[in-house]
Design a protein around this motif. Structure first.
Motif, PDB file in Angstrom:
ATOM      1  N   LEU A   1      -5.058  17.090   0.632  1.00  0.00           N
ATOM      2  CA  LEU A   1      -4.003  16.068   0.691  1.00  0.00           C
ATOM      3  C   LEU A   1      -3.653  15.556  -0.703  1.00  0.00           C
ATOM      4  N   ARG A   2      -4.664  15.410  -1.537  1.00  0.00           N
ATOM      5  CA  ARG A   2      -4.401  14.950  -2.911  1.00  0.00           C
ATOM      6  C   ARG A   2      -3.544  15.963  -3.662  1.00  0.00           C
ATOM      7  N   LYS A   3      -3.804  17.235  -3.438  1.00  0.00           N
ATOM      8  CA  LYS A   3      -2.992  18.266  -4.078  1.00  0.00           C
ATOM      9  C   LYS A   3      -1.547  18.192  -3.603  1.00  0.00           C
ATOM     10  N   ARG A   4      -1.369  17.760  -2.362  1.00  0.00           N
ATOM     11  CA  ARG A   4      -0.020  17.579  -1.821  1.00  0.00           C
ATOM     12  C   ARG A   4       0.596  16.264  -2.297  1.00  0.00           C
ATOM     13  N   LYS A   5      -0.167  15.523  -3.068  1.00  0.00           N
ATOM     14  CA  LYS A   5       0.272  14.222  -3.586  1.00  0.00           C
ATOM     15  C   LYS A   5       0.447  13.203  -2.460  1.00  0.00           C
ATOM     16  N   MET A   6      -0.594  13.121  -1.619  1.00  0.00           N
ATOM     17  CA  MET A   6      -0.608  12.159  -0.533  1.00  0.00           C
ATOM     18  C   MET A   6      -0.294  10.776  -1.076  1.00  0.00           C
ATOM     19  N   HIS A   7       0.588  10.083  -0.422  1.00  0.00           N
ATOM     20  CA  HIS A   7       1.006   8.774  -0.892  1.00  0.00           C
ATOM     21  C   HIS A   7       0.218   7.679  -0.174  1.00  0.00           C
ATOM     22  N   LEU A   8      -0.645   7.041  -0.923  1.00  0.00           N
ATOM     23  CA  LEU A   8      -1.353   5.864  -0.430  1.00  0.00           C
ATOM     24  C   LEU A   8      -1.006   4.754  -1.404  1.00  0.00           C
ATOM     25  N   SER A   9      -0.146   3.882  -0.979  1.00  0.00           N
ATOM     26  CA  SER A   9       0.323   2.854  -1.911  1.00  0.00           C
ATOM     27  C   SER A   9      -0.739   1.787  -2.104  1.00  0.00           C
ATOM     28  N   GLU A  10      -1.073   1.556  -3.371  1.00  0.00           N
ATOM     29  CA  GLU A  10      -1.993   0.476  -3.701  1.00  0.00           C
ATOM     30  C   GLU A  10      -1.234  -0.835  -3.568  1.00  0.00           C
ATOM     31  N   LEU A  11      -1.895  -1.834  -3.080  1.00  0.00           N
ATOM     32  CA  LEU A  11      -1.268  -3.128  -2.892  1.00  0.00           C
ATOM     33  C   LEU A  11      -1.940  -4.159  -3.776  1.00  0.00           C
ATOM     34  N   ASP A  12      -1.129  -4.994  -4.363  1.00  0.00           N
ATOM     35  CA  ASP A  12      -1.730  -6.112  -5.078  1.00  0.00           C
ATOM     36  C   ASP A  12      -1.949  -7.241  -4.077  1.00  0.00           C
ATOM     37  N   GLU A  13      -2.603  -8.270  -4.504  1.00  0.00           N
ATOM     38  CA  GLU A  13      -2.915  -9.366  -3.592  1.00  0.00           C
ATOM     39  C   GLU A  13      -1.654 -10.011  -3.025  1.00  0.00           C
ATOM     40  N   ASN A  14      -0.574 -10.045  -3.802  1.00  0.00           N
ATOM     41  CA  ASN A  14       0.663 -10.636  -3.303  1.00  0.00           C
ATOM     42  C   ASN A  14       1.251  -9.816  -2.170  1.00  0.00           C
ATOM     43  N   GLY A  15       1.086  -8.519  -2.232  1.00  0.00           N
ATOM     44  CA  GLY A  15       1.631  -7.644  -1.205  1.00  0.00           C
ATOM     45  C   GLY A  15       0.983  -7.844   0.149  1.00  0.00           C
ATOM     46  N   MET A  16      -0.200  -8.383   0.164  1.00  0.00           N
ATOM     47  CA  MET A  16      -0.904  -8.576   1.429  1.00  0.00           C
ATOM     48  C   MET A  16      -0.224  -9.615   2.306  1.00  0.00           C
ATOM     49  N   GLU A  17       0.482 -10.541   1.695  1.00  0.00           N
ATOM     50  CA  GLU A  17       1.155 -11.573   2.483  1.00  0.00           C
ATOM     51  C   GLU A  17       2.297 -10.992   3.301  1.00  0.00           C
ATOM     52  N   GLU A  18       2.882  -9.888   2.837  1.00  0.00           N
ATOM     53  CA  GLU A  18       4.021  -9.297   3.506  1.00  0.00           C
ATOM     54  C   GLU A  18       3.632  -8.525   4.759  1.00  0.00           C
TER      55      GLU A  18
ATOM     56  N   GLU B   1     -14.876   0.859   4.600  1.00  0.00           N
ATOM     57  CA  GLU B   1     -15.565   0.986   3.310  1.00  0.00           C
ATOM     58  C   GLU B   1     -15.821   2.453   2.974  1.00  0.00           C
ATOM     59  N   GLU B   2     -16.264   3.220   3.961  1.00  0.00           N
ATOM     60  CA  GLU B   2     -16.517   4.641   3.733  1.00  0.00           C
ATOM     61  C   GLU B   2     -15.223   5.378   3.391  1.00  0.00           C
ATOM     62  N   ILE B   3     -14.163   5.057   4.098  1.00  0.00           N
ATOM     63  CA  ILE B   3     -12.864   5.685   3.832  1.00  0.00           C
ATOM     64  C   ILE B   3     -12.392   5.325   2.434  1.00  0.00           C
ATOM     65  N   SER B   4     -12.604   4.080   2.041  1.00  0.00           N
ATOM     66  CA  SER B   4     -12.243   3.630   0.699  1.00  0.00           C
ATOM     67  C   SER B   4     -12.939   4.498  -0.349  1.00  0.00           C
TER      68      SER B   4
ATOM     69  N   ILE C   1     -14.240   7.577   0.122  1.00  0.00           N
ATOM     70  CA  ILE C   1     -13.814   8.972   0.253  1.00  0.00           C
ATOM     71  C   ILE C   1     -12.465   9.194  -0.421  1.00  0.00           C
ATOM     72  N   LEU C   2     -11.535   8.276  -0.179  1.00  0.00           N
ATOM     73  CA  LEU C   2     -10.180   8.444  -0.698  1.00  0.00           C
ATOM     74  C   LEU C   2      -9.992   7.876  -2.100  1.00  0.00           C
ATOM     75  N   GLY C   3     -10.947   7.075  -2.552  1.00  0.00           N
ATOM     76  CA  GLY C   3     -10.834   6.485  -3.880  1.00  0.00           C
ATOM     77  C   GLY C   3      -9.751   5.422  -3.964  1.00  0.00           C
ATOM     78  N   ILE C   4      -9.609   4.653  -2.901  1.00  0.00           N
ATOM     79  CA  ILE C   4      -8.628   3.572  -2.860  1.00  0.00           C
ATOM     80  C   ILE C   4      -9.335   2.291  -2.438  1.00  0.00           C
ATOM     81  N   THR C   5      -8.646   1.174  -2.576  1.00  0.00           N
ATOM     82  CA  THR C   5      -9.281  -0.101  -2.254  1.00  0.00           C
ATOM     83  C   THR C   5      -9.436  -0.279  -0.742  1.00  0.00           C
ATOM     84  N   HIS C   6     -10.339  -1.154  -0.383  1.00  0.00           N
ATOM     85  CA  HIS C   6     -10.557  -1.485   1.023  1.00  0.00           C
ATOM     86  C   HIS C   6      -9.272  -2.040   1.635  1.00  0.00           C
ATOM     87  N   ASN C   7      -8.556  -2.887   0.876  1.00  0.00           N
ATOM     88  CA  ASN C   7      -7.298  -3.456   1.376  1.00  0.00           C
ATOM     89  C   ASN C   7      -6.262  -2.375   1.641  1.00  0.00           C
TER      90      ASN C   7
END
Length: 185
Positions: free
Chosen positions: A89-106, A151-154, A156-162
């Motif tokens: 999936l990473r080779k396919r450039k899977m899009h997992l958008s990182e969110l900042d704390e402000n984005g969580m309110e949305e 937490e495990e998925i975080s 595995i994928l190298g992304i934040t828990h949020n």
């Protein structure tokens, strides 16, 4: 009965460690279908899933001496398959958008979707899961189908828990919407 299966499995792994060719085949036959299905749920492409399966077994067989029964062989192999599937999936450039704390309110908390009213056949659900974007499908599959926690998925994928939480919520919402639309994308 279950203990016997574990002992036989361990004996099979030990015979593989000693280089017995028939044991390699038996171990492959025992796990190939389940590992293929695990990969297919993540990568959503039969060719990629077949490649992952072959590479995972090659890596596992080459690294058998590093397997020390801290888990079952199946769990160890599954981890290899999941990691290789995520790499596809990473080779396919899977899009997992990182969110900042402000984005969580949305992002609204999960709404009380009346899922009890939605009764679909397994084939329809699988079809809709296959229509999800790679990032959504990966998180949803790892969480719901493979049993990993956020937490495990975080890790595995190298992304934040949020981000995992957000991707899961969005994937679930999109899946429910696809199911309501009758699987039409």
């Amino acid at each position: 009965m279950e203990l016997t299966a574990t002992i036989v499995q361990d004996e099979l792994v030990e015979r593989c460690k000693r280089g017995d060719p028939t044991s390699f085949e038996a171990l492959y036959q025992r796990y190939a279908k389940a590992m293929y299905n695990t990969s297919l749920r993540i990568v959503n492409n039969t060719g990629d899933a077949e490649d992952v399966l072959q590479e995972a077994f090659l890596d596992a067989f080459r690294s058998l001496n590093d397997f020390h029964y801290r888990s079952t062989f199946g769990a160890w192999l599954k981890r290899i398959v999941v990691n290789k599937s995520i790499n596809v999936l990473r080779k396919r450039k899977m899009h997992l958008s990182e969110l900042d704390e402000n984005g969580m309110e949305e992002i609204p908390e999960e709404k009380g979707v009346d899922e009890a009213d939605i009764q679909f056949k397994v084939a329809e659900v699988k079809k809709c899961i296959q229509q999800l974007p790679d990032g959504y499908r990966a998180v949803l599959s790892l969480y719901l189908l493979e049993g990993y926690d956020h937490e495990e998925i975080s890790g595995i994928l190298g992304i934040t828990h949020n981000t995992v939480r957000t991707q899961y919520i969005r994937a679930k919402q999109k899946l429910v919407n696809l199911l309501k639309q009758g699987g039409l994308s």
